[in-house]
Design a protein around this motif. Structure first.
Motif, PDB file in Angstrom:
ATOM      1  N   ILE A  14     -34.156 -35.275  -6.723  1.00  0.00           N
ATOM      2  CA  ILE A  14     -34.449 -35.351  -8.152  1.00  0.00           C
ATOM      3  C   ILE A  14     -33.174 -35.310  -8.982  1.00  0.00           C
ATOM      4  CG2 ILE A  14     -35.549 -34.172 -10.111  1.00  0.00           C
ATOM      5  CD1 ILE A  14     -37.695 -33.198  -8.086  1.00  0.00           C
ATOM      6  N   ALA A  34     -39.662 -28.329  -8.498  1.00  0.00           N
ATOM      7  CA  ALA A  34     -39.774 -29.488  -9.395  1.00  0.00           C
ATOM      8  C   ALA A  34     -39.591 -29.076 -10.854  1.00  0.00           C
ATOM      9  CB  ALA A  34     -41.132 -30.174  -9.199  1.00  0.00           C
ATOM     10  N   VAL A  67     -39.878 -37.437 -10.679  1.00  0.00           N
ATOM     11  CA  VAL A  67     -40.434 -36.390  -9.816  1.00  0.00           C
ATOM     12  C   VAL A  67     -41.615 -36.943  -9.014  1.00  0.00           C
ATOM     13  CG1 VAL A  67     -41.602 -34.153  -9.779  1.00  0.00           C
ATOM     14  CG2 VAL A  67     -39.612 -34.490 -11.245  1.00  0.00           C
TER      15      VAL A  67
END
Length: 189
Positions: free
Chosen positions: A43, A84, A138
């Protein structure tokens, strides 16, 4: 004296961590840190930042293990959600940093992307991914890099399965569009 740690499941480890069992925490961390690092680096694009996110996520597990609710999801989903969200927070912070801070950003370490057939394609794909909105990036990372199923990825993002598939499709279209804007840089099909 605590029970032996032959191969307890994650739920049992979280219960023990909530009770302050450091051995259970070390076992849990050893089991999950690799996936946490891969997700964060995919990410963020930075090994250094991924390491910081993984450390922060593990600290949150230690402090908040009692908050995990087995009825709401698996421990792995909980961990992915923490990582995340920490990554999205960092990405948002990047947008607000002054230009002087750009010289302090660490170079990303080699990743799976660089295993593509050509370095030019890998760089174009990385740039296109970086230009996507955070939630789309994501969604793609959870599905393609972490190989999560739709239900687990949706739970990680805190959205319905239908909303996740819609988000993933929008992310794919946006990525394809960005790659096509640079002729010759689109990966071979």
């Amino acid at each position: 004296m605590s029970a032996p740690l032959s191969a307890p499941d994650d739920a049992a480890l979280l219960v023990r961590i909530a009770a302050g069992d450091e051995t259970a925490f070390r076992h849990f961390a050893d089991r999950h840190v690799g996936r946490m690092l891969r997700l964060a680096q995919s990410i963020l694009g930075s090994a250094a930042e991924a390491d910081e996110v993984a450390q922060d996520a593990l600290l949150r597990v230690w402090r908040h293990a009692a908050r995990w609710d087995g009825a709401r999801g698996q421990p792995g989903t909980w961990i992915h959600t923490i990582v995340a969200r920490l990554c999205v927070d960092r990405l948002r912070q990047r947008r607000h940093q002054p230009i002087e801070a750009a010289s302090d950003v660490a170079d990303p370490a080699p990743s799976v992307l660089e295993a593509l057939s050509s370095r030019q394609e890998a760089l174009a794909l990385r740039a296109a991914l970086a230009s996507l909105p955070e939630r789309q990036r994501v969604a793609l990372t959870l599905f393609y890099h972490e190989e999560l199923g739709g239900a687990e990825a949706a739970a990680t993002l805190g959205i319905t399965l239908r909303a996740y598939w819609s988000l993933l499709e929008r992310a794919r279209r946006a990525l394809r569009h960005r790659m096509q804007r640079n002729p010759g840089l689109e990966p071979d099909r």
